[in-house]
Design a protein around this motif. Structure first.
Motif, PDB file in Angstrom:
ATOM      1  N   ARG A 177      -5.903  -6.296  -7.849  1.00  0.00           N
ATOM      2  CA  ARG A 177      -5.415  -6.746  -9.194  1.00  0.00           C
ATOM      3  C   ARG A 177      -5.064  -5.770  -9.981  1.00  0.00           C
ATOM      4  O   ARG A 177      -5.558  -4.728  -9.987  1.00  0.00           O
ATOM      5  N   SER A 178      -4.185  -6.156 -10.926  1.00  0.00           N
ATOM      6  CA  SER A 178      -3.333  -5.167 -11.797  1.00  0.00           C
ATOM      7  C   SER A 178      -2.713  -5.875 -12.796  1.00  0.00           C
ATOM      8  O   SER A 178      -2.307  -6.806 -12.930  1.00  0.00           O
ATOM      9  N   LYS A 219     -13.225  -5.722 -11.383  1.00  0.00           N
ATOM     10  CA  LYS A 219     -13.373  -5.662 -10.013  1.00  0.00           C
ATOM     11  C   LYS A 219     -14.750  -5.298  -9.417  1.00  0.00           C
ATOM     12  O   LYS A 219     -15.315  -5.974  -8.505  1.00  0.00           O
ATOM     13  N   SER A 220     -15.424  -4.266 -10.211  1.00  0.00           N
ATOM     14  CA  SER A 220     -16.878  -4.000  -9.898  1.00  0.00           C
ATOM     15  C   SER A 220     -17.761  -4.731 -10.361  1.00  0.00           C
ATOM     16  O   SER A 220     -18.848  -4.943  -9.576  1.00  0.00           O
ATOM     17  N   TYR A 259      -9.822  -8.760  -5.067  1.00  0.00           N
ATOM     18  CA  TYR A 259     -10.116  -7.997  -6.224  1.00  0.00           C
ATOM     19  C   TYR A 259      -9.413  -6.406  -6.380  1.00  0.00           C
ATOM     20  O   TYR A 259      -9.075  -6.169  -7.506  1.00  0.00           O
ATOM     21  N   MET A 260      -9.403  -5.997  -5.033  1.00  0.00           N
ATOM     22  CA  MET A 260      -9.050  -4.530  -5.156  1.00  0.00           C
ATOM     23  C   MET A 260      -7.576  -4.389  -5.301  1.00  0.00           C
ATOM     24  O   MET A 260      -7.083  -3.346  -5.648  1.00  0.00           O
ATOM     25  N   ASP A 320     -10.152  -3.297 -13.770  1.00  0.00           N
ATOM     26  CA  ASP A 320     -10.783  -2.137 -13.165  1.00  0.00           C
ATOM     27  C   ASP A 320     -12.225  -2.507 -12.944  1.00  0.00           C
ATOM     28  O   ASP A 320     -13.181  -2.689 -12.140  1.00  0.00           O
ATOM     29  N   GLN A 375      -5.458  -1.552 -17.698  1.00  0.00           N
ATOM     30  CA  GLN A 375      -5.950  -1.585 -16.399  1.00  0.00           C
ATOM     31  C   GLN A 375      -7.315  -1.259 -16.305  1.00  0.00           C
ATOM     32  O   GLN A 375      -7.951  -1.700 -15.399  1.00  0.00           O
ATOM     33  N   ALA A 376      -8.218  -0.358 -17.014  1.00  0.00           N
ATOM     34  CA  ALA A 376      -9.296  -0.319 -17.035  1.00  0.00           C
ATOM     35  C   ALA A 376     -10.017  -1.486 -17.218  1.00  0.00           C
ATOM     36  O   ALA A 376     -11.402  -1.695 -16.773  1.00  0.00           O
TER      37      ALA A 376
END
Length: 265
Positions: free
Chosen positions: A155-156, A173-174, A152-153, A170, A166-167
């Motif tokens: 991914r873009s 991811k969390s 996950y960290m 992001d 990208q937000a």
């Protein structure tokens, strides 16, 4: 919303159904299917195998496992009754069974399976070690543990510096993973749990067909709005930008995945 998959059985039924649709969108993506086929091809497939998929969702990977000629029976288990009902409705294989149940307390006797599969599951659950311990309990000696999950960290979807899309990734991811670092920790975790011959492979999903990644970005925009980070209007603008990039051929996404194979006993 914190990762809905972590406690999926308690999520609102309408949300569960929407998530089920997303699982099938991902499964239908030809590039993702190619990655899944590639990691499954690296496994050992002796005749007469009995296979368990833990956290089977709507059964997309369970159905693929059932297509292997060496497989005698496949069982898919998931805590979501809605997912399991959908899985049953989509299944056409007579040697497949779907069960409602918890991967931390599997309703099967010890040494019941030749292979246990976790496909994009362990990153969503708290205390994955408990799931892996249960996998070891139900595996026969020499049985294979198979894990496929995302990094996950890494991914873009950004195509430039400070890309607003990208937000959307992001926050996923969390909020869509209990532990976005999981795949980097798995080799040591498996060894500590007495699994042997741990092998790892990396795969890069770049979204030649943008449908899966577009769905991911759209859900991320909704998460941003739900969390109060952006307004509903801004979320709608992010979605419109993502769709426009798809139409213009400018949409990009990089989702790294890893597969792991280990032997029990």
């Amino acid at each position: 919303m914190r990762d809905p998959y972590a406690n999926i059985a308690k999520v609102d039924p309408s949300v569960q159904r929407k998530l089920g649709e997303s699982l099938e969108i991902r499964a239908a993506d030809l590039e993702m299917r190619g990655i899944v086929d590639a990691y499954l091809a690296k496994l050992n497939w002796p005749d007469g195998m009995e296979v368990l998929e833990v956290g089977c969702g709507t059964g997309a990977v369970t159905r693929l496992l059932a297509e292997r000629p060496e497989v005698k029976k496949v069982t898919g288990i998931d805590p979501s009754r809605i997912f399991v009902e959908k899985a049953r409705s989509l299944n056409t294989h007579p040697h497949v069974e779907f069960v409602v149940g918890d991967g931390r307390d599997l309703p099967f006797s010890g040494q019941a399976f030749d292979m246990v599969v976790f496909h994009t599951v362990l990153g969503h659950v708290p205390a994955p070690e408990r799931f892996l311990e249960e996998a070891g309990r139900v595996l026969r000696k020499g049985g294979q543990l198979v894990i496929f999950d995302g990094d996950y960290m890494s991914r873009s979807v950004a195509i430039r510096e400070h890309d607003p899309l990208q937000a959307c990734v992001d926050i996923m991811k969390s909020s869509n993973s209990q532990n976005p670092w999981l795949v980097r920790q798995l080799p040591a975790m498996l060894t500590a749990l007495s699994f042997a011959n741990v092998q790892a492979e990396g795969y890069s999903y770049v979204g030649k067909d943008p449908s899966y990644m577009l769905d991911y970005v759209l859900r991320g925009a909704d998460r941003l709005a739900d969390a109060g980070i952006v307004s509903q209007e801004a979320a709608a603008a992010l979605k419109a930008e993502a769709r426009q990039r798809v139409r213009d051929g400018r949409f990009f996404g990089l989702f790294p995945y890893m597969s792991f194979r280990a032997i029990w006993g």
